[in-house]
Scaffold this motif. Structure first.
Motif, PDB file in Angstrom:
ATOM      1  N   ALA A   1       8.148 -11.666 -14.083  1.00 13.07           N
ATOM      2  CA  ALA A   1       8.224 -12.710 -13.052  1.00 13.07           C
ATOM      3  C   ALA A   1       7.764 -14.059 -13.608  1.00 13.07           C
ATOM      4  N   ARG A   2       6.679 -14.039 -14.387  1.00 10.77           N
ATOM      5  CA  ARG A   2       6.181 -15.293 -14.963  1.00 10.77           C
ATOM      6  C   ARG A   2       7.198 -15.861 -15.957  1.00 10.77           C
ATOM      7  N   ARG A   3       7.791 -15.010 -16.783  1.00 10.12           N
ATOM      8  CA  ARG A   3       8.794 -15.479 -17.733  1.00 10.12           C
ATOM      9  C   ARG A   3      10.024 -16.031 -17.014  1.00 10.12           C
ATOM     10  N   GLN A   4      10.375 -15.388 -15.902  1.00 11.36           N
ATOM     11  CA  GLN A   4      11.557 -15.838 -15.180  1.00 11.36           C
ATOM     12  C   GLN A   4      11.367 -17.241 -14.626  1.00 11.36           C
ATOM     13  N   ARG A   5      10.159 -17.562 -14.209  1.00  7.28           N
ATOM     14  CA  ARG A   5       9.913 -18.923 -13.732  1.00  7.28           C
ATOM     15  C   ARG A   5      10.142 -19.939 -14.854  1.00  7.28           C
ATOM     16  N   THR A   6       9.814 -19.554 -16.069  1.00 12.73           N
ATOM     17  CA  THR A   6      10.075 -20.428 -17.213  1.00 12.73           C
ATOM     18  C   THR A   6      11.571 -20.604 -17.427  1.00 12.73           C
ATOM     19  N   TYR A   7      12.324 -19.496 -17.389  1.00 11.17           N
ATOM     20  CA  TYR A   7      13.776 -19.577 -17.556  1.00 11.17           C
ATOM     21  C   TYR A   7      14.403 -20.439 -16.464  1.00 11.17           C
ATOM     22  N   ASP A   8      13.961 -20.237 -15.234  1.00  9.70           N
ATOM     23  CA  ASP A   8      14.501 -21.024 -14.126  1.00  9.70           C
ATOM     24  C   ASP A   8      14.169 -22.506 -14.292  1.00  9.70           C
ATOM     25  N   GLY A   9      12.961 -22.798 -14.785  1.00 13.28           N
ATOM     26  CA  GLY A   9      12.580 -24.188 -15.001  1.00 13.28           C
ATOM     27  C   GLY A   9      13.456 -24.857 -16.047  1.00 13.28           C
ATOM     28  N   ILE A  10      13.744 -24.139 -17.130  1.00 18.19           N
ATOM     29  CA  ILE A  10      14.617 -24.692 -18.166  1.00 18.19           C
ATOM     30  C   ILE A  10      16.015 -24.929 -17.614  1.00 18.19           C
ATOM     31  N   ALA A  11      16.522 -23.978 -16.819  1.00 14.52           N
ATOM     32  CA  ALA A  11      17.851 -24.133 -16.229  1.00 14.52           C
ATOM     33  C   ALA A  11      17.886 -25.312 -15.261  1.00 14.52           C
ATOM     34  N   ALA A  12      16.827 -25.470 -14.457  1.00 17.87           N
ATOM     35  CA  ALA A  12      16.771 -26.591 -13.531  1.00 17.87           C
ATOM     36  C   ALA A  12      16.733 -27.922 -14.287  1.00 17.87           C
ATOM     37  N   ALA A  13      15.990 -27.949 -15.408  1.00 16.22           N
ATOM     38  CA  ALA A  13      15.936 -29.168 -16.223  1.00 16.22           C
ATOM     39  C   ALA A  13      17.312 -29.495 -16.794  1.00 16.22           C
TER      40      ALA A  13
END
Length: 353
Positions: free
Chosen positions: A93-105
């Motif tokens: 879950a913590r890693r997924q927030r990182t992936y989502d943040g990169i995608a949003a950026a």
């Protein structure tokens, strides 16, 4: 994609939309389920926007918008691929927030490029998303090959992993081909008829694989799967015994016919133990019909307010080896239950006549 006929695309999009909506309501228990659902949703929205805007003659805008939604979909696909490959689920879950943040950026970069009139930013970001896409395909390929090489994997799962392996390999190959075509000056939204058809065909196959848990959930909801069929057969017996002994009722299961079946068998077993003192000769009967009549008499006696006539004991006089044997025994008891209960009622009313 303009070279692909509209009608098949509409059918495919409708199919994906139906599976996506169904999964959001019925298959959303695990992190893997949620990642798949989110990836499907983002991909579906991006595809709809791409088709609609592209048909209006705004090809650059369509590609930019598709890239924004596609990046978010790729982030969830990558998270799912990592889970499938066996990464630590506790930190997923913590890693997924990182992936989502990169995608949003990445989506913000495309949006800024749209506002600034830079038509090259969208294709550039789209090309960059090919890296996690190809990586996801490689991770899923490795996971599928590992499962297919395992001798204990059932045949149905082998078929599923085989189909997923095909999708994963196609994802890697098509991504590499697309990057080469883009480097040679071909726009990303013009892959050619053959690759466009292959992409849509792969999307249908992938959606069909993803639909398997949804189909299982629908069967479970309708009690048409094996566990649900057992639940339906046990329900009259279960209802009568839990009405007679309400204290054995457990908290309702979270979901699924398998959980309900387990709950019902436990409650029936506990109720039989509680009813045994009201049927003193129950252990004398190893015939299922006579045993059912004894239990029906015990239910009548308890309902009439009579006192127990002996101490409590084990649930059945039958020797049961395991849970499967116990389930078969309870199903046999349930089959005899209507007749046994009718005989108990008739015997109770006979003196009155």
């Amino acid at each position: 994609m303009n070279s692909v006929p509209v009608a098949p695309v509409v059918v495919i999009v409708g199919f994906v939309a139906a599976i996506t909506i169904g999964r959001w309501f019925l298959v959303d228990e695990t992190l893997s389920d949620r990642l798949i659902n989110r990836a499907l949703a983002w991909d579906l929205v991006g595809l709809l926007v791409f088709i609609c805007v592209g048909r209006l003659g705004r090809a650059h805008l369509a590609l930019d918008l598709f890239t924004i939604f596609g990046a978010l979909a790729v982030a969830n696909v990558f998270g799912f691929a990592r889970l499938l490959d066996g990464t630590d689920a506790r930190t997923a879950a913590r890693r997924q927030r990182t992936y989502d943040g990169i995608a949003a950026a990445a989506g913000c970069v495309v949006l800024v490029g749209m506002l600034a009139g830079r038509e090259d930013w969208g294709p550039t970001v789209w090309s960059l998303t090919a890296v996690p896409t190809a990586w996801s395909g490689l991770l899923m390929t490795r996971a599928c090959v590992r499962e297919l090489r395992t001798a204990e994997t059932p045949v149905k799962e082998r078929l599923t992993y085989g189909a997923l392996l095909f999708v994963a390999v196609y994802a890697v190959v098509s991504t590499v081909v697309s990057l080469v075509r883009t480097a040679n000056g071909t726009r990303p939204d013009e892959p050619g008829l053959i690759w466009a058809i292959g992409t849509y065909a792969t999307l249908v196959l992938l959606t069909a694989l993803i639909a398997i848990p949804l189909w299982n959930a629908l069967l479970a909801r309708a009690e048409l799967d094996r566990a649900g069929h057992c639940c339906r057969r046990l329900r009259p017996l279960w209802q009568a015994l839990t009405d007679a002994v309400p204290e054995v009722v457990l908290a309702p299961p979270s979901s699924g016919s398998a959980s309900l079946l387990y709950r019902m068998t436990v409650e029936i077993r506990d109720a039989l133990v509680q009813l045994r003192p009201y049927a003193p000769d129950v252990e004398a009967h190893t015939d299922i019909r006579e045993y059912a009549r004894c239990i029906a008499w015990a239910v009548q006696a308890k309902a009439a307010g009579g006192p127990p006539v002996r101490a409590s004991g084990r649930a059945t006089a039958f020797a049961l080896r395991d849970r499967a044997d116990e389930l078969r025994h309870l199903l046999d008891l349930a089959a005899e239950w209507p007749r046994a209960r009718a005989l108990a009622h008739a015997s109770l009313e006979a003196p009155a006549r």
